[in-house]
Design an enzyme around this catalytic site. Sequence first.
Site, PDB file in Angstrom:
ATOM      1  N   SER A  87       0.804  -1.228   0.000  1.00 38.96           N
ATOM      2  CA  SER A  87       0.000   0.000   0.000  1.00 38.96           C
ATOM      3  C   SER A  87       0.833   1.272   0.000  1.00 38.96           C
ATOM      4  O   SER A  87       0.273   2.361   0.155  1.00 38.96           O
ATOM      5  CB  SER A  87      -0.940  -0.001   1.211  1.00 38.96           C
ATOM      6  OG  SER A  87      -0.206  -0.206   2.399  1.00 38.96           O
ATOM      7  N   THR A 200      -1.624   3.755   4.772  1.00 39.20           N
ATOM      8  CA  THR A 200      -0.660   4.834   4.593  1.00 39.20           C
ATOM      9  C   THR A 200       0.412   4.789   5.661  1.00 39.20           C
ATOM     10  O   THR A 200       0.122   4.463   6.810  1.00 39.20           O
ATOM     11  CB  THR A 200      -1.420   6.166   4.755  1.00 39.20           C
ATOM     12  OG1 THR A 200      -2.501   6.165   3.843  1.00 39.20           O
ATOM     13  CG2 THR A 200      -0.531   7.365   4.560  1.00 39.20           C
ATOM     14  N   THR A 218       1.406   6.974   0.305  1.00 38.09           N
ATOM     15  CA  THR A 218       0.486   5.845   0.127  1.00 38.09           C
ATOM     16  C   THR A 218       0.174   5.627  -1.356  1.00 38.09           C
ATOM     17  O   THR A 218       0.326   6.553  -2.172  1.00 38.09           O
ATOM     18  CB  THR A 218      -0.851   6.113   0.869  1.00 38.09           C
ATOM     19  OG1 THR A 218      -1.664   4.948   0.846  1.00 38.09           O
ATOM     20  CG2 THR A 218      -1.625   7.258   0.234  1.00 38.09           C
ATOM     21  N   ARG A 228      -8.347   9.419  -8.704  1.00 34.08           N
ATOM     22  CA  ARG A 228      -8.766   9.657  -7.305  1.00 34.08           C
ATOM     23  C   ARG A 228      -7.547  10.049  -6.458  1.00 34.08           C
ATOM     24  O   ARG A 228      -6.480   9.431  -6.523  1.00 34.08           O
ATOM     25  CB  ARG A 228      -9.399   8.377  -6.734  1.00 34.08           C
ATOM     26  CG  ARG A 228      -9.839   8.485  -5.267  1.00 34.08           C
ATOM     27  CD  ARG A 228      -8.803   7.912  -4.316  1.00 34.08           C
ATOM     28  NE  ARG A 228      -9.324   7.774  -2.944  1.00 34.08           N
ATOM     29  CZ  ARG A 228      -8.558   7.486  -1.897  1.00 34.08           C
ATOM     30  NH1 ARG A 228      -7.267   7.300  -2.043  1.00 34.08           N
ATOM     31  NH2 ARG A 228      -9.092   7.375  -0.692  1.00 34.08           N
ATOM     32  N   VAL A 229      -7.695  11.076  -5.677  1.00 37.31           N
ATOM     33  CA  VAL A 229      -6.669  11.468  -4.723  1.00 37.31           C
ATOM     34  C   VAL A 229      -7.278  11.380  -3.336  1.00 37.31           C
ATOM     35  O   VAL A 229      -8.410  11.826  -3.116  1.00 37.31           O
ATOM     36  CB  VAL A 229      -6.177  12.915  -5.019  1.00 37.31           C
ATOM     37  CG1 VAL A 229      -5.303  13.429  -3.907  1.00 37.31           C
ATOM     38  CG2 VAL A 229      -5.427  12.943  -6.353  1.00 37.31           C
ATOM     39  N   GLY A 230      -6.550  10.778  -2.412  1.00 33.52           N
ATOM     40  CA  GLY A 230      -7.080  10.600  -1.059  1.00 33.52           C
ATOM     41  C   GLY A 230      -6.645  11.703  -0.119  1.00 33.52           C
ATOM     42  O   GLY A 230      -6.258  12.801  -0.529  1.00 33.52           O
ATOM     43  N   ASP A 231      -6.696  11.384   1.157  1.00 32.99           N
ATOM     44  CA  ASP A 231      -6.374  12.377   2.182  1.00 32.99           C
ATOM     45  C   ASP A 231      -4.868  12.618   2.320  1.00 32.99           C
ATOM     46  O   ASP A 231      -4.444  13.683   2.773  1.00 32.99           O
ATOM     47  CB  ASP A 231      -6.917  11.933   3.541  1.00 32.99           C
ATOM     48  CG  ASP A 231      -6.321  10.600   3.989  1.00 32.99           C
ATOM     49  OD1 ASP A 231      -6.162   9.697   3.134  1.00 32.99           O
ATOM     50  OD2 ASP A 231      -6.000  10.451   5.185  1.00 32.99           O
ATOM     51  N   THR A 251      -4.392   7.459   8.730  1.00 35.79           N
ATOM     52  CA  THR A 251      -4.429   6.323   7.825  1.00 35.79           C
ATOM     53  C   THR A 251      -5.844   5.758   7.849  1.00 35.79           C
ATOM     54  O   THR A 251      -6.570   5.939   8.817  1.00 35.79           O
ATOM     55  CB  THR A 251      -3.381   5.254   8.200  1.00 35.79           C
ATOM     56  OG1 THR A 251      -3.467   4.169   7.279  1.00 35.79           O
ATOM     57  CG2 THR A 251      -3.582   4.730   9.606  1.00 35.79           C
ATOM     58  N   GLY A 252      -6.207   5.087   6.761  1.00 39.63           N
ATOM     59  CA  GLY A 252      -7.572   4.560   6.669  1.00 39.63           C
ATOM     60  C   GLY A 252      -8.241   5.100   5.422  1.00 39.63           C
ATOM     61  O   GLY A 252      -7.563   5.527   4.484  1.00 39.63           O
ATOM     62  N   GLY A 254      -9.472   7.513   3.121  1.00 40.85           N
ATOM     63  CA  GLY A 254      -9.202   8.940   3.007  1.00 40.85           C
ATOM     64  C   GLY A 254     -10.453   9.786   2.883  1.00 40.85           C
ATOM     65  O   GLY A 254     -10.517  10.903   3.402  1.00 40.85           O
TER      66      GLY A 254
HETATM   67  N1  GLY Z   1      -5.547   7.076   3.575  1.00 45.80           N
HETATM   68  C1  GLY Z   1      -5.109   6.790   2.292  1.00 45.80           C
HETATM   69  C2  GLY Z   1      -6.145   6.898   1.276  1.00 45.80           C
HETATM   70  O1  GLY Z   1      -7.322   6.709   1.540  1.00 45.80           O
HETATM   71  O2  GLY Z   1      -5.808   7.151   0.154  1.00 45.80           O
END
Ligand code: GLY
Length: 350
Positions: A87, A200, A218, A228-231, A251-252, A254
Amino acid sequence: MSAMPRRRFLQSAAVTFAGGAIYQRAQGAPLLPLAELRAQGAVVVSTWPFGQPANEKALKVLQAGGAGLDAIEQGINVTESDAGNPSVGLGGIPNADGVVQLDACIMSGPGHRAGSVGALSGFPHPISVARRIMETTRHVMLVGDGAAKFATEQGFARGPELTAGQRDGWEKWRREQAARPAPAKAATGGAAAKPDNHDTIAMVLLAPDGHLYGGCSTSGWGYKLAGRVGDSPILGSGLYVDDDIGAAGATGIGENVMRYCGSFLVVEYMRQGLHPQEACLETIRRIAKKDPKGFDLSINFVALDKKGRFGAAGTGSGFEYSVTCGKFSRVLQSPGLTSSKVGPIGGNRK
Ligand code: GLY
């Protein structure tokens, strides 16, 4: 310390106490004086057990006189280089099109500087690209093709874009998707929404110079929609550092962090006087109170304050995080939050 050998004491403390308490108890004092903390070469906190070797690298960098940002970058590079980590970095999970798109950011307490990269393909060390954006451009964030162009121009080494194992997994996922009835197909993103597929690395540290630094990296949500872009690269969501107060990382899933500026919120709770661990808990309580999913959010936070106190919390049964300082390096279990365990919002101010 009593008859109990130090090593055993730390191990039993790890089981019994929350993160900050371990640190304090291990020192036999309510709080380690900052001068002593600096003398022993800093505190590094990161998400998940795979953060431990990254922490240890970061601490080595600091102990050798390296800068806080070098410690963050080189520490996270350890995780990014591990092709067995599914990941982060080299071993990262691809998106729905079979392309690995990596997200990362880095933040320096001194100067409140930051760099960030989103949906970067072809370069296994997005944390290093994020740092270069921070240090050589007037921007904070680059994404997609522009980020890859920048990384190429800056001479970053390209890396394998998909491991054999990840290719097999993605092909299996595609076959499963093709076999599903049309309405169940992944128009809204991959089916791989389990908490174990977007682990992450978020790292925060207090350097011997007394300043705070952080970074995260991550491959994000497995089989996510392309783009897609996460947190993780979003400052205030996946990471936030305020050199006056503390630093936090997430983490988790996003999507459940970035709608609430989760890491910023953790730091703001520390500003209000909460211990880092309580700040993580309070952030999750506040998000869960508003969110239709309640506590079914799959989100986790780590936090470290300016005094060197640390903590973490997650939804469900919590999660494991890593803490490394001059005296020990350990994987700890955070407290977890479910609707049956939650207390009122706003308690436990110091
Ligand atoms: N926390 C990483 C993501 O959801 O991309």
